[in-house]
Design a protein around this motif. Structure first.
Motif, short mmCIF file in Angstrom:
data_model
loop_
_atom_site.label_atom_id
_atom_site.label_comp_id
_atom_site.label_asym_id
_atom_site.label_seq_id
_atom_site.Cartn_x
_atom_site.Cartn_y
_atom_site.Cartn_z
N SER A 210 -15.98 41.83 33.03
CA SER A 210 -16.40 40.46 33.34
C SER A 210 -16.94 40.29 34.75
O SER A 210 -17.82 39.48 34.99
CB SER A 210 -15.23 39.49 33.17
N LYS A 211 -16.38 41.03 35.69
CA LYS A 211 -16.73 40.78 37.08
C LYS A 211 -17.76 41.78 37.60
O LYS A 211 -18.91 41.44 37.78
CB LYS A 211 -15.48 40.77 37.95
N PRO B 108 -2.11 42.49 40.37
CA PRO B 108 -3.49 42.92 40.49
C PRO B 108 -3.66 43.70 41.80
O PRO B 108 -3.00 43.40 42.79
CB PRO B 108 -4.29 41.61 40.56
N TYR C 202 -2.16 36.28 39.85
CA TYR C 202 -2.92 35.75 38.72
C TYR C 202 -2.02 34.80 37.91
O TYR C 202 -0.96 35.21 37.43
CB TYR C 202 -3.38 36.92 37.87
N THR D 57 -11.77 45.08 33.65
CA THR D 57 -12.60 44.17 32.88
C THR D 57 -14.07 44.42 33.16
O THR D 57 -14.42 44.87 34.25
CB THR D 57 -12.25 42.71 33.22
N ALA E 113 -8.94 44.08 38.02
CA ALA E 113 -10.10 43.24 37.69
C ALA E 113 -11.18 43.31 38.78
O ALA E 113 -12.36 43.16 38.49
CB ALA E 113 -9.66 41.79 37.48
N TYR E 114 -10.76 43.56 40.03
CA TYR E 114 -11.72 43.49 41.16
C TYR E 114 -11.88 44.81 41.90
O TYR E 114 -12.49 44.85 42.96
CB TYR E 114 -11.25 42.42 42.16
N ALA F 101 -5.10 38.86 43.39
CA ALA F 101 -5.84 37.60 43.27
C ALA F 101 -4.82 36.48 43.34
O ALA F 101 -3.72 36.64 42.81
CB ALA F 101 -6.56 37.55 41.92
N LEU G 55 -4.07 42.14 28.50
CA LEU G 55 -2.84 41.79 29.22
C LEU G 55 -1.84 41.12 28.27
O LEU G 55 -0.64 41.41 28.30
CB LEU G 55 -3.15 40.86 30.40
N GLY H 107 -11.76 41.01 26.26
CA GLY H 107 -11.48 40.57 27.63
C GLY H 107 -10.16 41.16 28.07
O GLY H 107 -9.30 41.47 27.24
N SER H 108 -10.01 41.37 29.39
CA SER H 108 -8.73 41.97 29.81
C SER H 108 -7.60 40.97 29.67
O SER H 108 -6.44 41.35 29.59
CB SER H 108 -8.81 42.58 31.21
N ASP H 109 -7.90 39.67 29.57
CA ASP H 109 -6.83 38.71 29.29
C ASP H 109 -6.13 39.05 27.97
O ASP H 109 -4.91 38.99 27.88
CB ASP H 109 -7.39 37.28 29.20
N ASP I 263 -3.46 45.63 37.58
CA ASP I 263 -4.58 44.86 37.02
C ASP I 263 -5.75 45.00 38.00
O ASP I 263 -5.78 44.36 39.05
CB ASP I 263 -4.10 43.41 36.87
N ARG J 56 -16.79 39.18 26.91
CA ARG J 56 -15.35 39.40 26.69
C ARG J 56 -15.03 40.87 26.38
O ARG J 56 -14.80 41.25 25.23
CB ARG J 56 -14.80 38.49 25.57
C1 LIG Z 1 -10.75 37.70 35.78
C2 LIG Z 1 -9.40 38.32 35.74
C3 LIG Z 1 -8.87 38.85 34.56
C4 LIG Z 1 -9.48 38.58 33.21
O1 LIG Z 1 -10.66 39.11 32.96
P1 LIG Z 1 -11.33 38.98 31.52
O2 LIG Z 1 -11.64 40.38 31.16
O3 LIG Z 1 -12.53 38.14 31.72
O4 LIG Z 1 -10.35 38.36 30.56
C5 LIG Z 1 -7.67 39.52 34.60
N1 LIG Z 1 -6.98 39.63 35.75
C6 LIG Z 1 -7.41 39.10 36.89
C7 LIG Z 1 -6.61 39.26 38.12
C8 LIG Z 1 -8.62 38.43 36.92
O5 LIG Z 1 -9.05 37.85 38.04
#
Ligand SMILES: *Cc1c(COP(=O)(O)O)cnc(C)c1O
Length: 351
Positions: free
Chosen positions: A209-210, A151, A111, A207, A183-184, A155, A90, A85-87, A181, A218
């Protein structure tokens, strides 16, 4: 609480993720998951991986996944780091690259995991207020710092900063690491990854994830100069050599390779977002311009916490942050067209 805890653990204030309710039938518009499932090719790859080979440790370097990401973004595998996961990516970045004397800089509205990592790794930080219309102004970041992270799109605002602005920041800020970051980014932004070839202090995280519908697997990654990547590998190999299990690695490769499915689902989400924004505005909501798979919105006449509670009573959950400047906003994930319709019709009864 226990007398066996250290003072440090006593005082830790962990990140609180959006709710994952046990109740079925809830419409979940609270954690920015993709309303569409992963590519059928991903499910096939996972099924293939379910075999007696699971007795073996996975590839510690996720080499094949690294290669598929390197091919996709036209970089070398030495420029790619992969984490659970990117968490986690990070977390390693904060640990490896942000423990410096001057404070780390990030926006006041962003975030909410960033301050938690600072606490965990004892990093001094300073928050930089977004402008009155909730934008990042890079001029506010041109000061002595031990690193910069935000990000893009941001976010929970959803607002996008142009690549020209990010490049301006990189031209001025050469003495510390800048982390974007993303993520989106696949829902309407332009990635800063090509800039990593030119700026050795730029690290971009993403990531699966989205935009690739794999929050449950993950998978996250970072792209940047090989020196930065090496620092992350040092932390990883001092913590957990096998952050991705073999099923996640197989799923990740299939997800990155299925470009057609990826594009189709991203386009569907973007289309739904435009519809949802229109519907919200017709109900009198103000919506910040979104380049993500969620919208950040407020109604001038109705309290956000009450609206969220009202939606919840009818089985729809959205995210509300009890935080200065944004406590009158709701963050609503883009759902399927049917979910968005349901949301709008419930809101219509509440406002
Ligand atoms: C969802 C999100 C992450 C984490 O994504 P994972 O890969 O699911 O851990 C990281 N940064 C931001 C801004 C997010 O919204």
């Amino acid at each position: 609480m226990s007398r066996y805890w250290s003072d440090f653990v006593h005082n830790l204030q962990p990140y609180v993720p959006g709710e994952q309710p046990k109740m079925a039938n809830l419409v979940k518009l609270n954690t920015n998951e993709n309303p569409y499932g992963p590519s059928p090719k991903v499910l096939e790859a996972i099924q293939l991986g379910v075999s007696d080979r699971l007795r073996l440790y996975p590839d510690p370097g996720s080499q094949e996944l690294k290669q598929s990401i390197a091919d996709y973004y036209k970089v070398n595998t030495a420029n790619v780091f992969i984490g659970n996961g990117s968490d986690e990516v990070l977390g390693h970045i904060f640990h490896a690259l942000f423990q410096h004397e001057p404070p780390l800089l990030f926006p006041d509205i962003t975030y909410s995991f960033y301050p938690v990592y600072c606490q965990l790794y004892k990093i001094d930080y300073q928050t930089i207020p977004l402008t009155t219309d909730f934008q990042i102004d890079i001029n506010d970041y041109l000061r002595d710092n031990g690193g910069i992270i935000f990000p893009n799109p941001n976010a929970p605002t959803g607002c996008l900063l142009g690549l020209d602005e990010i490049e301006k920041l990189l031209q001025e800020n050469t003495d510390s690491v800048v982390v974007i970051d993303e993520a989106y980014v696949d829902f309407g932004g332009e990635s800063a990854i090509p800039l990593t070839q030119k700026y050795p202090n730029l690290l971009v995280t993403q990531t699966l994830s989205k935009s690739r519908s794999l929050a449950g697997m993950r998978i996250g990654f970072a792209i940047g100069h090989s020196d930065l990547i090496e620092a992350l590998v040092r932390i990883k190999d001092s913590f957990n050599s096998y952050p991705l299990d073999s099923l996640a690695q197989a799923a990740g490769v299939a997800a990155i390779r299925d470009r057609v499915y990826f594009k189709k689902t991203c386009d569907l989400v973007i289309e739904s977002r435009d519809e949802l924004v229109k519907g919200l505005e017709e109900l009198g909501f103000e919506v910040l311009p979104s380049a993500t798979n969620f919208v950040f919105t407020r109604h001038p006449d109705y309290d956000a916490a009450e609206l969220a509670a009202g939606l919840r009573k009818d089985g729809v959950i959205v995210r509300h942050f009890q935080k200065r400047r944004i406590d009158q906003f709701l963050r609503i994930t883009i759902g399927t067209p049917a979910e968005n319709q349901l949301l709008l019709s419930l809101l219509d009864t509440l406002v």
